[in-house]
Design a protein around this motif. Structure first.
Motif, mmCIF file in Angstrom:
data_model
loop_
_atom_site.group_PDB
_atom_site.id
_atom_site.type_symbol
_atom_site.label_atom_id
_atom_site.label_comp_id
_atom_site.label_asym_id
_atom_site.label_seq_id
_atom_site.Cartn_x
_atom_site.Cartn_y
_atom_site.Cartn_z
ATOM 1 N N VAL A 28 0.851 -1.199 0.000
ATOM 2 C CA VAL A 28 0.000 0.000 0.000
ATOM 3 C C VAL A 28 0.880 1.240 0.000
ATOM 4 N N ALA A 40 0.798 5.803 -0.717
ATOM 5 C CA ALA A 40 -0.008 7.014 -0.897
ATOM 6 C C ALA A 40 0.277 7.725 -2.208
ATOM 7 N N LEU A 50 -1.941 -1.450 -3.827
ATOM 8 C CA LEU A 50 -3.121 -0.611 -3.683
ATOM 9 C C LEU A 50 -2.734 0.810 -3.301
ATOM 10 N N HIS A 51 -3.529 1.758 -3.776
ATOM 11 C CA HIS A 51 -3.337 3.159 -3.417
ATOM 12 C C HIS A 51 -4.248 3.504 -2.240
ATOM 13 N N ASN A 52 -3.705 4.197 -1.247
ATOM 14 C CA ASN A 52 -4.506 4.606 -0.088
ATOM 15 C C ASN A 52 -3.895 5.840 0.558
ATOM 16 N N VAL A 53 -4.758 6.820 0.898
ATOM 17 C CA VAL A 53 -4.311 7.987 1.648
ATOM 18 C C VAL A 53 -5.081 8.138 2.956
ATOM 19 N N ASP A 54 -6.129 7.363 3.141
ATOM 20 C CA ASP A 54 -7.013 7.469 4.314
ATOM 21 C C ASP A 54 -6.404 6.718 5.499
ATOM 22 N N SER A 63 -7.699 5.574 8.054
ATOM 23 C CA SER A 63 -8.546 4.477 8.540
ATOM 24 C C SER A 63 -8.395 3.233 7.669
ATOM 25 N N MET A 64 -7.762 3.364 6.526
ATOM 26 C CA MET A 64 -7.465 2.270 5.605
ATOM 27 C C MET A 64 -8.694 1.421 5.263
ATOM 28 N N ILE A 109 -9.632 0.311 2.554
ATOM 29 C CA ILE A 109 -9.369 -0.637 1.473
ATOM 30 C C ILE A 109 -9.113 -2.045 1.991
ATOM 31 N N SER A 163 -4.989 1.872 12.960
ATOM 32 C CA SER A 163 -5.591 1.095 11.878
ATOM 33 C C SER A 163 -4.862 -0.222 11.655
ATOM 34 N N LYS A 209 -6.596 -3.986 11.624
ATOM 35 C CA LYS A 209 -6.531 -4.872 10.460
ATOM 36 C C LYS A 209 -5.879 -6.209 10.782
#
Length: 261
Positions: free
Chosen positions: A90, A92, A114-118, A120-121, A123, A152, A156
């Motif tokens: 992952v 950003a 995967l792309h993620n900036v949140d 809280s994740m 995805i 987070s 997970k």
């Protein structure tokens, strides 16, 4: 530096010099990293980290799914594939994710990017991971979001899962008045964001050991061990070294081994 600005900086660095922005060897700046050598540093580092987990009897309960957070182009993601059935990388920076996918097509579903900036994740599903690894990443994320990401990670993880995470706990530098003014004004980043110059750079952020402990307690997790490393050394370049806390220069770099209860 705000989280939004941090994201812009990382995408700018990814577009300009992706491998060097991950391992900042001065001799490799300007797209001089040779990919095979770059990925070899990941294999060496993951092997060293896994040996630490073995020595401390802190391996995850299962080896089905691992997360490499802040994966870049997959330096550690690829290396983790030798220990887990599936590894999710992952990042950003969209450019990093695209490059990682392009470079690992031969791995099929074993590696996902995967792309993620949140923080809280969303995805990833809660309690879906056996292992989370993140080094030389949270130190470049503003403290508020860094702590949210830590929480987070614990959400997970499955019970018996392990989080291996590095981030600085203290800034030992004594910046001059001029340096503090420059840091506050951040002229270079602002110019770079409107296309003037190439002022993207990496800021450093700390989370205290007490704060990490509180996050673990809230996340029903236990710190198995806290080690100190050279990850914040500009000459780090993937050459992991454990050290005594009092040997720290500029920053105290903590490597936490955390197990989900």
């Amino acid at each position: 530096m705000s989280y939004k600005t941090s994201l812009k900086n990382w995408e700018g660095l990814a577009k300009r010099d992706p491998l060097w922005s991950i391992l900042t060897n001065p001799n490799k700046k300007g797209n001089r990293w040779e990919p095979d050598l770059f990925f070899e540093t990941g294999q060496i580092e993951v092997k060293a980290l896994w040996s630490i987990l073995v020595e401390l009897d802190a391996l995850p309960l299962d080896t089905t799914t691992a997360l490499d957070f802040g994966c870049g182009i997959g330096r550690l993601t690829r290396a983790l594939s030798g220990y887990f059935d599936q590894v999710i990388g992952v990042d950003a920076a969209p450019t990093m994710v695209i490059e990682a996918k392009n470079m690992h097509q031969a791995y099929g579903e074993k590696l996902r990017f995967l792309h993620n900036v949140d923080p809280s994740m969303p995805i990833l599903d809660d309690a879906s991971l056996d292992f989370v690894l993140s080094v030389i990443v949270l130190q470049h994320i503003p403290t508020s979001q860094s702590k949210q990401f830590l929480s987070s990670f614990l959400k997970k993880l499955k019970s018996g899962g392990v989080l291996l995470v590095q981030l600085p706990s203290a800034d030992l530098r004594r910046p001059s008045i001029l340096q503090r003014i420059k840091s506050k004004i951040k002229i270079r980043e602002r110019l770079a964001q409107i296309g003037i110059g190439q002022g993207f750079h990496m800021s450093m952020h700390c989370v205290t050991e007490d704060e990490v402990q509180k996050i673990c307690l809230a996340g029903q997790a236990t710190i198995v061990s806290t080690l100190y490393t050279n990850h914040t050394d500009p000459a780090y370049n993937g050459n992991l070294r454990l050290m005594k806390k009092e040997e720290s220069v500029d920053f105290v770099s903590n490597l936490y081994i955390i197990k989900k209860d």
